[in-house]
Scaffold this active site. Sequence first.
Site, PDB file in Angstrom:
ATOM      1  N   ASN A 100       0.830  -1.242  -0.060  1.00 19.26           N
ATOM      2  CA  ASN A 100       0.033   0.181   0.078  1.00 19.26           C
ATOM      3  C   ASN A 100       1.023   1.163   0.024  1.00 19.26           C
ATOM      4  O   ASN A 100       1.798   1.304   0.710  1.00 19.26           O
ATOM      5  CB  ASN A 100      -0.852   0.035   1.245  1.00 19.26           C
ATOM      6  CG  ASN A 100      -1.903   1.216   1.258  1.00 19.26           C
ATOM      7  OD1 ASN A 100      -1.495   2.451   1.455  1.00 19.26           O
ATOM      8  ND2 ASN A 100      -3.116   0.922   0.883  1.00 19.26           N
ATOM      9  N   CYS A 131      -6.765   8.518   1.490  1.00 23.53           N
ATOM     10  CA  CYS A 131      -6.625   8.673   2.860  1.00 23.53           C
ATOM     11  C   CYS A 131      -7.158  10.175   3.185  1.00 23.53           C
ATOM     12  O   CYS A 131      -6.672  11.196   2.952  1.00 23.53           O
ATOM     13  CB  CYS A 131      -5.213   8.659   3.346  1.00 23.53           C
ATOM     14  SG  CYS A 131      -4.870   8.648   4.990  1.00 23.53           S
ATOM     15  N   GLY A 244     -14.749  -2.726   3.792  1.00 25.50           N
ATOM     16  CA  GLY A 244     -15.645  -1.548   4.424  1.00 25.50           C
ATOM     17  C   GLY A 244     -16.357  -2.406   5.572  1.00 25.50           C
ATOM     18  O   GLY A 244     -17.385  -2.798   4.955  1.00 25.50           O
TER      19      GLY A 244
END
Length: 304
Positions: A100, A131, A244
């Site tokens: 990432n 972010c 999520g």
Amino acid sequence: MVNTKVTLSGITLDNPIIPASGTFGYGYEFAELYDINILGSFSFKGTTKDPRFGNPTPRIAECTGGLINSVGLQNPGVEKVISEELPQMRNVFHKPVIANISGFSVEEYAYCCEKIDKEEQVGIIEVNVSCPNVHHGGMSFGTSPDAAAEVTRAVKSVTTKPVYIKLSPNVADIASIAKACEDAGADGISLINTLMGMRINLKTGKPVIANKMGGFSGSAIFPVAVRMVYQVYDAVKIPVIGMGGVSSAEDVLEMMLAGATAVQIGAANLVDPFVCKSIIEELPTAMKKYGITNLNDIIGGAHK
């Protein structure tokens, strides 16, 4: 006998379960608890060009159905990740990992991705344009189709590994941003990152976390994530990694029906460090319960 294997950009995973970036460190912390090689893969801690201490504390607050964090991409920087963290990680995890990457300019994204692309164990590069915790950071890239596409093109021009763009849910039209990334050469899309949230301390009358606002994650955001994965699956032809609020094997199946090929588990790792192990163990039973013999058969099934 059920088949839990899935394939992302030519990489076959034993199952679709992937701990999400920022909730699993570099893996070796969790390897003390169980054999993490049962995982499909994992996305290691968000990496930037330079070391970052992160945001001031307090930077995590619990709330109903999840938590709010404003950690601020704390990490040792890409050079130390390559020289120190990845060698330790190789000792405990023997499959391709997801790297990432975050940045504060297009040039930083490209610099970090070019560096990490050379690491043999990195199978996929996940570029975080979403972010919400860093001032003047990824948020501005992830809210504009043009800006997200610019980052995608820059990263693709210096890498050989598959590039997945991790999108922010804090937008009006996530499908158009995903499509712009696909058109710019993205190999896949990851979504969703955290929603924006806030808590206020009634005793002090002030925000609970020092940064005032932060990323809201946890089971409460699951319906939003399912909806957005569904929309993006309709908009693009490249694979989608859904995340999520996922916290159970049945959540995984629901996310895959919405269109996800693989599923990342985030905040649930912070509540129960064994949650990914439990989901992997429960997945075959959940598949049998719903008459599923091959996970590949249900990807995007809700669209049919």
